[in-house]
Scaffold this motif. Structure first.
Motif, PDB file in Angstrom:
ATOM      1  N   ASP A   1      -5.836  11.967   5.145  1.00  0.00           N
ATOM      2  CA  ASP A   1      -4.968  10.843   4.815  1.00  0.00           C
ATOM      3  C   ASP A   1      -5.771   9.753   4.103  1.00  0.00           C
ATOM      4  N   ALA A   2      -5.087   9.048   3.194  1.00  0.00           N
ATOM      5  CA  ALA A   2      -5.731   7.946   2.473  1.00  0.00           C
ATOM      6  C   ALA A   2      -4.687   6.892   2.145  1.00  0.00           C
ATOM      7  N   THR A   3      -5.127   5.655   2.062  1.00  0.00           N
ATOM      8  CA  THR A   3      -4.253   4.533   1.728  1.00  0.00           C
ATOM      9  C   THR A   3      -4.745   3.866   0.463  1.00  0.00           C
TER      10      THR A   3
ATOM     11  N   THR B   1       0.827  -1.202   0.000  1.00  0.00           N
ATOM     12  CA  THR B   1       0.000   0.000   0.000  1.00  0.00           C
ATOM     13  C   THR B   1       0.863   1.254   0.000  1.00  0.00           C
ATOM     14  N   ARG B   2       0.224   2.362  -0.324  1.00  0.00           N
ATOM     15  CA  ARG B   2       0.906   3.656  -0.348  1.00  0.00           C
ATOM     16  C   ARG B   2       0.010   4.688   0.339  1.00  0.00           C
ATOM     17  N   ASP B   3       0.583   5.418   1.283  1.00  0.00           N
ATOM     18  CA  ASP B   3      -0.171   6.461   1.983  1.00  0.00           C
ATOM     19  C   ASP B   3      -0.065   7.773   1.211  1.00  0.00           C
ATOM     20  N   MET B   4      -1.199   8.422   1.033  1.00  0.00           N
ATOM     21  CA  MET B   4      -1.268   9.674   0.278  1.00  0.00           C
ATOM     22  C   MET B   4      -2.269  10.606   0.949  1.00  0.00           C
TER      23      MET B   4
ATOM     24  N   ASP C   1      -0.598  -0.064  -3.865  1.00  0.00           N
ATOM     25  CA  ASP C   1       0.530   0.429  -4.659  1.00  0.00           C
ATOM     26  C   ASP C   1       0.566  -0.323  -5.992  1.00  0.00           C
TER      27      ASP C   1
END
Length: 216
Positions: free
Chosen positions: A67-69, A54-57, A72
């Motif tokens: 915040d959102a996940t 996953t990537r946090d953005m 990836d």
């Protein structure tokens, strides 16, 4: 700390239900296939937990930034059904992993020696070393087919600890084989059966999953 094979039997009522449907000798082929597809979906759901990268953005909601996940998408995911019965589990898994690359592995078992030979392998010569691999096969009996699959994956640069196997039924023997040779592997099964007969069939098992899926 040394690695040890991990096996998960998710206590989900839908997995238990569809396993019972698949066990029943009176289940017609079309419903048996549906049961295996559903088991593929729910077992893949469990396998994806803490496995998909996953990537946090940050995202802009209609009201503010938060915040959102996200999954990836730059880390490759591959699903490898072991033909032919693994195709039905694949169908369920694909609903959760629509962007995964699919590579088919065809293995045939000699009914006298119970050894496997490969008649189809569509895997590339090398995988990205970060590739997450999901192997689908309804029944792990002697463990021979998964051993062949893992050998082919290692030749192509796959890390066993990033690999997951989903199956409906696994024998204890198959798990012992995998644990001895690939301790970093993780298996998700609907159940574990303890006995294998002289024909290499798991008891009580499902019977011949391929024949029941395809009605022959």
């Amino acid at each position: 700390m040394s690695q040890q094979l991990r096996v998960y039997i998710p206590p989900h009522p839908l997995i238990k239900h569809w396993l019972a449907v698949a066990r029943d000798v009176n289940t017609p082929s079309v419903l048996f296939r549906s049961a295996i597809i559903e088991l593929g979906r729910w077992l893949a759901y469990e396998a994806a937990r803490e496995w998909l990268p996953t990537r946090d953005m940050l995202v802009q909601t209609p009201l503010e930034i938060c915040d959102a996940t996200f999954i990836d998408a730059e880390v490759p995911v591959a699903v490898i059904p072991i033909l032919r019965a693994g195709l039905a589990l694949l169908e369920g898994a694909q609903t959760l992993l629509p962007l995964a690359s699919i590579y088919h592995l065809g293995l045939q078992r000699n009914e006298e020696t119970l050894q496997h030979s490969c008649y189809l392998n569509s895997m590339p010569e090398k995988f990205d070393p970060q590739t997450r691999v999901l192997i689908t096969k309804p029944i792990l009996a002697t463990g021979g087919s998964i051993m062949v699959a893992m050998s082919e994956l290692l030749k192509r640069g796959i890390d066993p600890s990033l690999t997951r196997v989903i199956c409906v039924v696994s024998s204890s023997l198959a798990l012992q084989q995998l644990g001895k040779n690939y301790p970093g592997l993780i298996v998700y099964a609907a159940t574990i059966d303890q006995t294998i007969n002289d024909q290499g069939l798991v008891l009580p098992g499902l019977g011949d999953a391929g024949n029941r899926i395809f009605g022959n």
